[in-house]
Design a protein around this motif. Structure first.
Motif, PDB file in Angstrom:
ATOM      1  N   SER A 186     109.575  92.915  82.180  1.00  0.00           N
ATOM      2  CA  SER A 186     110.392  92.873  83.389  1.00  0.00           C
ATOM      3  C   SER A 186     111.632  92.053  83.049  1.00  0.00           C
ATOM      4  O   SER A 186     111.521  90.996  82.438  1.00  0.00           O
ATOM      5  N   TYR A 187     112.791  92.558  83.445  1.00  0.00           N
ATOM      6  CA  TYR A 187     114.029  91.834  83.167  1.00  0.00           C
ATOM      7  C   TYR A 187     114.661  91.308  84.443  1.00  0.00           C
ATOM      8  O   TYR A 187     114.713  92.011  85.452  1.00  0.00           O
ATOM      9  N   VAL A 188     115.162  90.074  84.377  1.00  0.00           N
ATOM     10  CA  VAL A 188     116.155  89.643  85.355  1.00  0.00           C
ATOM     11  C   VAL A 188     117.455  89.640  84.574  1.00  0.00           C
ATOM     12  O   VAL A 188     117.608  88.901  83.610  1.00  0.00           O
ATOM     13  N   PHE A 189     118.369  90.525  84.964  1.00  0.00           N
ATOM     14  CA  PHE A 189     119.566  90.758  84.172  1.00  0.00           C
ATOM     15  C   PHE A 189     120.777  90.220  84.926  1.00  0.00           C
ATOM     16  O   PHE A 189     121.220  90.800  85.911  1.00  0.00           O
ATOM     17  N   ILE A 190     121.273  89.082  84.464  1.00  0.00           N
ATOM     18  CA  ILE A 190     122.383  88.430  85.147  1.00  0.00           C
ATOM     19  C   ILE A 190     123.676  88.760  84.426  1.00  0.00           C
ATOM     20  O   ILE A 190     123.765  88.574  83.214  1.00  0.00           O
ATOM     21  N   ALA A 191     124.659  89.273  85.144  1.00  0.00           N
ATOM     22  CA  ALA A 191     125.913  89.643  84.486  1.00  0.00           C
ATOM     23  C   ALA A 191     127.019  89.752  85.509  1.00  0.00           C
ATOM     24  O   ALA A 191     126.766  89.862  86.709  1.00  0.00           O
ATOM     25  N   HIS A 192     128.252  89.701  85.025  1.00  0.00           N
ATOM     26  CA  HIS A 192     129.347  89.902  85.954  1.00  0.00           C
ATOM     27  C   HIS A 192     129.931  91.311  85.799  1.00  0.00           C
ATOM     28  O   HIS A 192     130.726  91.730  86.614  1.00  0.00           O
ATOM     29  N   PHE A 243     113.819  86.604  96.599  1.00  0.00           N
ATOM     30  CA  PHE A 243     113.738  87.985  96.126  1.00  0.00           C
ATOM     31  C   PHE A 243     112.440  88.161  95.365  1.00  0.00           C
ATOM     32  O   PHE A 243     111.757  87.187  95.037  1.00  0.00           O
ATOM     33  N   ASP A 244     112.063  89.406  95.125  1.00  0.00           N
ATOM     34  CA  ASP A 244     110.877  89.717  94.326  1.00  0.00           C
ATOM     35  C   ASP A 244     111.312  90.412  93.051  1.00  0.00           C
ATOM     36  O   ASP A 244     112.301  91.120  93.031  1.00  0.00           O
ATOM     37  N   LEU A 245     110.526  90.180  92.004  1.00  0.00           N
ATOM     38  CA  LEU A 245     110.716  90.952  90.780  1.00  0.00           C
ATOM     39  C   LEU A 245     109.412  91.695  90.542  1.00  0.00           C
ATOM     40  O   LEU A 245     108.343  91.090  90.538  1.00  0.00           O
ATOM     41  N   TYR A 246     109.489  93.007  90.400  1.00  0.00           N
ATOM     42  CA  TYR A 246     108.278  93.796  90.191  1.00  0.00           C
ATOM     43  C   TYR A 246     108.027  94.008  88.710  1.00  0.00           C
ATOM     44  O   TYR A 246     108.967  94.049  87.915  1.00  0.00           O
ATOM     45  N   ALA A 247     106.758  94.161  88.360  1.00  0.00           N
ATOM     46  CA  ALA A 247     106.403  94.327  86.957  1.00  0.00           C
ATOM     47  C   ALA A 247     107.044  95.586  86.400  1.00  0.00           C
ATOM     48  O   ALA A 247     106.994  96.654  87.020  1.00  0.00           O
ATOM     49  N   GLY A 248     107.677  95.454  85.249  1.00  0.00           N
ATOM     50  CA  GLY A 248     108.254  96.610  84.564  1.00  0.00           C
ATOM     51  C   GLY A 248     109.639  96.999  85.032  1.00  0.00           C
ATOM     52  O   GLY A 248     110.224  97.938  84.514  1.00  0.00           O
ATOM     53  N   GLU A 249     110.188  96.302  86.031  1.00  0.00           N
ATOM     54  CA  GLU A 249     111.511  96.700  86.520  1.00  0.00           C
ATOM     55  C   GLU A 249     112.601  95.765  85.985  1.00  0.00           C
ATOM     56  O   GLU A 249     112.326  94.719  85.400  1.00  0.00           O
ATOM     57  N   THR A 250     113.851  96.185  86.186  1.00  0.00           N
ATOM     58  CA  THR A 250     114.981  95.328  85.882  1.00  0.00           C
ATOM     59  C   THR A 250     115.695  95.007  87.178  1.00  0.00           C
ATOM     60  O   THR A 250     116.096  95.905  87.911  1.00  0.00           O
ATOM     61  N   LEU A 251     115.789  93.715  87.465  1.00  0.00           N
ATOM     62  CA  LEU A 251     116.535  93.283  88.635  1.00  0.00           C
ATOM     63  C   LEU A 251     117.865  92.727  88.152  1.00  0.00           C
ATOM     64  O   LEU A 251     117.892  91.769  87.382  1.00  0.00           O
TER      65      LEU A 251
END
Lengths: 325, 380
Positions: free
Chosen positions: B248-254, B76-84
């Motif tokens: 940029s956030y990678v936001f892991i949650a259930h 996957f890609d993570l873009y600058a300034g976004e939350t994935l």
């Protein structure tokens, strides 16, 4: 009425002073009815349940007043032996963490069967057959083979099913489920909640569902009691409360959760923190966090005002809360 | 109170390792890592990332008898300034992904490109520069803060390891600024974690994550241990900080509702694979993978009038063991659409053929042979 809690007070005597965990709680459950008790940690929702079950740690806990009427009998006046007979047989509890509520060194069959040996005087062999039946009933696959396994050999969802089987074993008329699905994944949570609802319908059991999850409540409850700092702040049939809350705390809670079905705006956040139970603010306990608080809120404890026949709100300004949407 | 005196033992780890690396390329790598990335460009590109944990037998003569395939080829890609957002049930590998992105675990195979540098292969100075730019906020605010350290030391410790970010005399002030940024009283700098509530502790965790001015923050279940009314405060804070510092956030949650709220794009994981990925609208309002549909339909909506109107899919069984995943499509054992093809042919994560031509919200990557749109979130 199956169960009626009247003006219950529970205190904990700690080094920091007396923590007033429950301050005059009233609620009732009828047969076949589901009451959801909603609240954050420290709201007193679990302590009330423990007092009903008679499993409160005393000391440090102390029931400082009130009545718990179960089938018109005040549980608080019963002898310990009589209490024990009711517990398990007539009322049972399901806990949040199935792994730590099951005994790790006994097989699930032994633990399920124990109910029948102790309360019904069955032989070990008959009890084992009963255990298999129960496991079938809560849809644990290959029950016959798995009855001799230990709790750690089951997945979280299966363990919670065993807890449900145990609670249902003697077909009690009241079940208290304390955050039964909080530790489970959503897909498993859906399975477990459905099973619980199905068995409840079958046995016409009264259910007290203790939770902090507004979604679960909306899905299964008939009526709600919202607790804050040891008091009930609002009780209502489930549809009414979601449509138009009559207490600013309930309203804040509903606005602070994001929705699955729409992309949200900025979340409304209730400011501040729940109070320390040794120093509950005078007047309405919610007043330091309430956007509507006025002088009277800081001096007078609001009684449970009657909003309509089936609704109560402990807010001096419930009318305004209801109107301002 | 005087600052706790600590020997900066870990301040310069692997000195010898640094010297073995070609200095010119390392300097280039560091320069590349410190270069800015403009908004909307990919800042992190994950390609076929794999992490297998070996299962061994025997004590003296250990032999590998298998592997837990925690992460088994995800991209996957993570873009600058976004939350994935990354969602999935426990055991699907989402926390392992977080550890791999943090280089806390070494990948078994695959690449993670951060501004063009493959961080799985970096070491020494370049790796340290990456770690400064990718920080983490943990789930449990009770166990992720050292109970014997003051808040000032917990946040300030990051400067011991990366002294270039803040000179020694300036650190206390920096920590106080950080406390202010996350909404805590700067005078609390000498307090210990137990003197704070859960929500306040998570703010401390966030301040620690921000201390080194990172570009990416990996959040692993950052609000799941918090009370409902406090969750909203922390989520709002995280959104504010994202705007303020262009994070940029990678936001892991259930919790799928929270993920929708905060994410621009969402990836759905199942047994070490990415099942479906797309924008929040694509995933929540137009899911095409059966697993996503089942997952979404299982979430109770806080609206009793939606009780009957919603399409409910109740999955049977549990998640299979990642040590021995099903052949072909991993979801087939619980899927109501499964056919023979699903057992033999693994579906790839791509835009399903039938949706390629169109430009409807269903046109997004989904790893299913029988991808089909179905609204499970809204009441009919």
């Amino acid at each position: 009425m199956l169960l009626e809690v009247r003006d219950l007070h529970v205190e904990f005597h700690t080094r920091e002073g007396v923590a007033k965990a429950v301050n005059g709680v009233n609620y009732s459950v009828a047969e076949g009815e589901t009451l959801a008790v909603l609240g954050e940690s420290g709201s007193g929702k679990s302590v009330t349940a423990q007092a009903i079950m008679g499993i409160l740690d005393m000391p440090p806990g102390k029931i400082a007043g009130g009545e718990i009427l179960f089938k018109d009998q005040d549980l608080l006046k019963l002898k310990p032996e009589e209490r024990r007979r009711i517990r398990g047989q007539e009322m049972a509890m399901i806990f949040q963490d199935a792994l730590s509520s099951l005994n790790p060194v006994l097989t699930v069959g032994q633990q399920l069967g124990e109910m029948f040996v102790v309360h019904r005087g069955m032989s070990r062999k008959d009890a084992r057959t009963k255990a298999v039946e129960l496991m079938d009933r809560v849809r644990i696959p290959a029950a016959k083979e798995r009855v001799g396994q230990y709790p750690h050999q089951f997945s979280g969802g299966m363990r919670q099913r065993i807890m449900i089987a145990m609670a249902m074993a003697l077909e009690p008329s009241l079940i208290i489920a304390d955050e039964p699905t909080t530790a489970l994944d959503v897909t498993v949570q859906a399975q477990v909640m459905e099973l619980l609802a199905e068995l409840q319908r079958e046995l016409n059991t009264g259910l007290i569902l203790i939770t902090h999850d507004l979604g679960v409540v909306a899905d299964v409850a008939d009526k709600i009691a919202v607790m804050y700092a040891g008091r009930i702040v609002e009780t209502a049939p489930v549809h009414d409360i979601y449509k138009a809350p009559a207490h600013p705390y309930t309203k804040g809670l509903l606005q602070s959760i994001p929705r699955l079905d729409q992309k949200g705006r900025e979340l409304y956040a209730i400011k501040g923190l729940p109070p320390n139970l040794t120093r509950i603010p005078p007047g309405c306990a919610f007043n330091p966090r309430c956007p509507m608080a006025r002088d009277v809120c800081r001096s007078d404890v609001p009684p449970l005002y009657e909003v309509d026949e089936r609704r109560r709100s402990a807010c001096h300004f419930w009318k305004e809360t209801l109107d301002a949407r | 109170m005087a600052e706790l005196k600590k020997e900066p033992v870990d301040a310069t780890p692997n000195v010898s390792a640094v010297e073995t690396v070609d200095v010119a390329t390392e300097a280039e790598a560091v320069a590349a890592i410190d270069a800015p990335v403009s908004q909307g460009e990919p800042i992190l590109q994950v390609r076929n990332l794999v992490k297998h944990f070996p299962l061994t037998q025997g004590i003296l003569f250990k032999k590998q008898i298998g592997a837990v395939k925690a992460v088994d080829g995800i991209s996957f890609d993570l873009y600058a300034g976004e939350t994935l957002g990354i969602v999935g049930e426990s055991g699907c590998g989402k926390s392992t992904v977080a550890k791999l992105l943090m280089t806390l675990e070494r990948a078994t195979a695959g690449e993670v490109f951060y501004k063009g540098q493959d961080i799985t292969k970096l070491s020494g100075r370049a790796l340290k520069a990456v770690r400064r730019n990718i920080q983490m906020v943990f789930q449990d605010p009770y166990t992720s803060l050292n109970p014997r350290m003051t808040v000032g030391d917990i946040i300030g410790e990051t400067f011991e390891i990366h002294p270039e970010v803040a000179p020694k005399g300036d650190r206390r002030r920096r920590v106080q600024d950080l406390l202010d940024v996350v909404g805590l009283n700067p005078e609390y700098i000498n307090r210990y974690p137990h003197q704070f509530s859960g929500g306040q502790r998570q703010r401390i965790g966030i301040a620690r994550g921000l201390a080194l001015n990172p570009e990416i923050i990996i959040c692993d279940e950052p609000v799941s241990a918090l009370d409902v009314s406090v969750q909203a405060q922390v989520i709002n804070l995280m959104e504010k900080l994202q705007d303020e510092f262009n994070l940029s956030y990678v936001f892991i949650a259930h919790d799928l509702s929270i993920v929708r709220h905060i994410s621009d794009r969402v990836g759905v994981m199942y047994l070490g694979k990415m099942a479906e990925i797309g924008t929040d609208t694509q995933i929540y309002d137009h899911p095409t993978h059966p697993y996503t549909q089942a997952l979404l339909s299982a979430v109770p909506v806080p609206d009793p009038s939606a009780r009957e109107g919603r399409d409910r899919i109740i999955l049977t069984g549990d998640v299979p063991s990642p040590a021995n995943p099903p052949s072909g499509c991993r979801f087939r054992t619980r899927c109501w659409k499964a056919e023979e093809r699903c057992a033999t042919e693994e579906p790839l994560l791509a835009i399903p053929e039938r949706f390629v031509a169109g430009s409807t919200p269903a046109t997004h990557e989904s790893a299913c042979h029988f991808a089909e749109e179905r609204d499970v979130v809204h009441a009919a």
